[in-house]
Write a protein that holds these residues in place. Sequence first.
Motif, PDB file in Angstrom:
ATOM      1  N   TYR A  85      80.300 -43.140  97.384  1.00 39.95           N
ATOM      2  CA  TYR A  85      79.694 -42.195  96.465  1.00 39.95           C
ATOM      3  C   TYR A  85      78.372 -41.763  97.079  1.00 39.95           C
ATOM      4  N   ALA A  86      78.231 -40.474  97.371  1.00 45.35           N
ATOM      5  CA  ALA A  86      77.033 -39.992  98.050  1.00 45.35           C
ATOM      6  C   ALA A  86      76.394 -38.846  97.285  1.00 45.35           C
ATOM      7  N   GLU A  87      75.080 -38.751  97.399  1.00 45.55           N
ATOM      8  CA  GLU A  87      74.325 -37.656  96.813  1.00 45.55           C
ATOM      9  C   GLU A  87      73.516 -36.989  97.910  1.00 45.55           C
ATOM     10  N   TYR A  88      73.471 -35.670  97.827  1.00 43.20           N
ATOM     11  CA  TYR A  88      72.711 -34.899  98.813  1.00 43.20           C
ATOM     12  C   TYR A  88      71.935 -33.788  98.133  1.00 43.20           C
ATOM     13  N   ASN A  89      70.657 -33.734  98.359  1.00 44.50           N
ATOM     14  CA  ASN A  89      69.814 -32.600  98.007  1.00 44.50           C
ATOM     15  C   ASN A  89      69.832 -32.226  96.526  1.00 44.50           C
ATOM     16  N   TYR A  90      69.947 -33.207  95.645  1.00 44.91           N
ATOM     17  CA  TYR A  90      69.905 -32.912  94.213  1.00 44.91           C
ATOM     18  C   TYR A  90      68.503 -32.502  93.815  1.00 44.91           C
ATOM     19  N   ALA A  91      68.396 -31.633  92.820  1.00 36.47           N
ATOM     20  CA  ALA A  91      67.111 -31.191  92.287  1.00 36.47           C
ATOM     21  C   ALA A  91      67.258 -31.023  90.781  1.00 36.47           C
ATOM     22  N   GLY A  92      66.151 -31.069  90.069  1.00 35.69           N
ATOM     23  CA  GLY A  92      66.153 -30.863  88.637  1.00 35.69           C
ATOM     24  C   GLY A  92      65.897 -32.144  87.870  1.00 35.69           C
ATOM     25  N   ALA A 152      75.806 -34.956 105.193  1.00 34.64           N
ATOM     26  CA  ALA A 152      76.479 -34.088 104.227  1.00 34.64           C
ATOM     27  C   ALA A 152      77.376 -33.062 104.907  1.00 34.64           C
ATOM     28  N   SER A 153      77.001 -32.612 106.091  1.00 36.11           N
ATOM     29  CA  SER A 153      77.818 -31.611 106.791  1.00 36.11           C
ATOM     30  C   SER A 153      79.209 -32.142 107.115  1.00 36.11           C
ATOM     31  N   ASN A 154      79.373 -33.442 107.167  1.00 38.62           N
ATOM     32  CA  ASN A 154      80.702 -34.032 107.403  1.00 38.62           C
ATOM     33  C   ASN A 154      81.652 -33.789 106.239  1.00 38.62           C
ATOM     34  N   PHE A 155      81.109 -33.457 105.062  1.00 37.58           N
ATOM     35  CA  PHE A 155      81.931 -33.287 103.865  1.00 37.58           C
ATOM     36  C   PHE A 155      82.080 -31.835 103.443  1.00 37.58           C
ATOM     37  N   THR A 156      81.751 -30.900 104.308  1.00 30.32           N
ATOM     38  CA  THR A 156      81.922 -29.482 103.996  1.00 30.32           C
ATOM     39  C   THR A 156      83.381 -29.080 104.144  1.00 30.32           C
ATOM     40  N   VAL A 157      83.730 -27.949 103.565  1.00 23.89           N
ATOM     41  CA  VAL A 157      85.097 -27.429 103.690  1.00 23.89           C
ATOM     42  C   VAL A 157      85.479 -27.303 105.158  1.00 23.89           C
ATOM     43  N   SER A 158      84.551 -26.830 105.957  1.00 24.12           N
ATOM     44  CA  SER A 158      84.833 -26.625 107.375  1.00 24.12           C
ATOM     45  C   SER A 158      85.146 -27.934 108.092  1.00 24.12           C
ATOM     46  N   ASN A 159      84.315 -28.944 107.890  1.00 20.31           N
ATOM     47  CA  ASN A 159      84.493 -30.199 108.619  1.00 20.31           C
ATOM     48  C   ASN A 159      85.455 -31.181 107.965  1.00 20.31           C
ATOM     49  N   ALA A 164      90.934 -19.587 103.735  1.00 18.03           N
ATOM     50  CA  ALA A 164      90.594 -18.172 103.549  1.00 18.03           C
ATOM     51  C   ALA A 164      91.815 -17.324 103.158  1.00 18.03           C
ATOM     52  N   PRO A 165      92.965 -17.469 103.810  1.00 19.90           N
ATOM     53  CA  PRO A 165      94.123 -16.644 103.442  1.00 19.90           C
ATOM     54  C   PRO A 165      94.639 -16.882 102.022  1.00 19.90           C
ATOM     55  N   THR A 166      94.256 -17.989 101.392  1.00 21.70           N
ATOM     56  CA  THR A 166      94.727 -18.257 100.028  1.00 21.70           C
ATOM     57  C   THR A 166      93.988 -17.436  98.986  1.00 21.70           C
ATOM     58  N   GLY A 167      92.820 -16.885  99.359  1.00 21.44           N
ATOM     59  CA  GLY A 167      92.030 -16.112  98.418  1.00 21.44           C
ATOM     60  C   GLY A 167      91.101 -16.966  97.559  1.00 21.44           C
ATOM     61  N   VAL A 168      91.125 -18.269  97.742  1.00 21.81           N
ATOM     62  CA  VAL A 168      90.240 -19.151  96.984  1.00 21.81           C
ATOM     63  C   VAL A 168      88.826 -19.013  97.545  1.00 21.81           C
ATOM     64  N   PRO A 169      87.844 -18.721  96.689  1.00 21.58           N
ATOM     65  CA  PRO A 169      86.479 -18.578  97.194  1.00 21.58           C
ATOM     66  C   PRO A 169      85.928 -19.949  97.614  1.00 21.58           C
ATOM     67  N   PHE A 170      85.209 -19.993  98.732  1.00 25.38           N
ATOM     68  CA  PHE A 170      84.636 -21.245  99.200  1.00 25.38           C
ATOM     69  C   PHE A 170      83.490 -20.960 100.150  1.00 25.38           C
ATOM     70  N   ARG A 171      82.671 -21.958 100.366  1.00 25.03           N
ATOM     71  CA  ARG A 171      81.622 -21.919 101.374  1.00 25.03           C
ATOM     72  C   ARG A 171      82.015 -22.927 102.440  1.00 25.03           C
ATOM     73  N   ALA A 172      82.083 -22.506 103.663  1.00 25.07           N
ATOM     74  CA  ALA A 172      82.555 -23.368 104.733  1.00 25.07           C
ATOM     75  C   ALA A 172      81.550 -24.450 105.092  1.00 25.07           C
ATOM     76  N   ASN A 173      80.260 -24.151 104.962  1.00 26.40           N
ATOM     77  CA  ASN A 173      79.222 -25.083 105.390  1.00 26.40           C
ATOM     78  C   ASN A 173      78.175 -25.255 104.297  1.00 26.40           C
ATOM     79  N   LEU A 174      77.180 -26.072 104.566  1.00 30.80           N
ATOM     80  CA  LEU A 174      76.088 -26.260 103.621  1.00 30.80           C
ATOM     81  C   LEU A 174      75.329 -24.950 103.459  1.00 30.80           C
ATOM     82  N   LEU A 175      74.701 -24.783 102.323  1.00 29.02           N
ATOM     83  CA  LEU A 175      73.939 -23.554 102.066  1.00 29.02           C
ATOM     84  C   LEU A 175      72.763 -23.444 102.972  1.00 29.02           C
TER      85      LEU A 175
END
Length: 80
Positions: A24-31, A53-60, A69-80
């Motif tokens: 269970y990991a947390e990255y860059n939480y705010a608020g 955290a970059s190890n857990f992106t859609v891309s990696n 991408a061809p499925t049409g599902v919106p996603f971000r490949a990497n960290l913001l």
Amino acid sequence: MDGLIDPLGWLPWSGDFALSTLYYAEYNYAGPGSGTANRVKCPGYHIINASDASNFTVSNFVSGDGWLAPTGVPFRANLL
């Protein structure tokens, strides 16, 4: 994270099933609910940095760049 988040960050499990093997990991939480001082104290809990955290992106993590991408599902490949 909103202040309605319990500082523990989780709900107690019934027994100890999987507590010794979870990750269970947390990255860059705010608020208001982002404080980690009272989070669960189990071996699988981690506060991670951008490099980890970059190890857990859609891309990696799921190699989603090529097939998602061809499925049409919106996603971000990497960290913001």
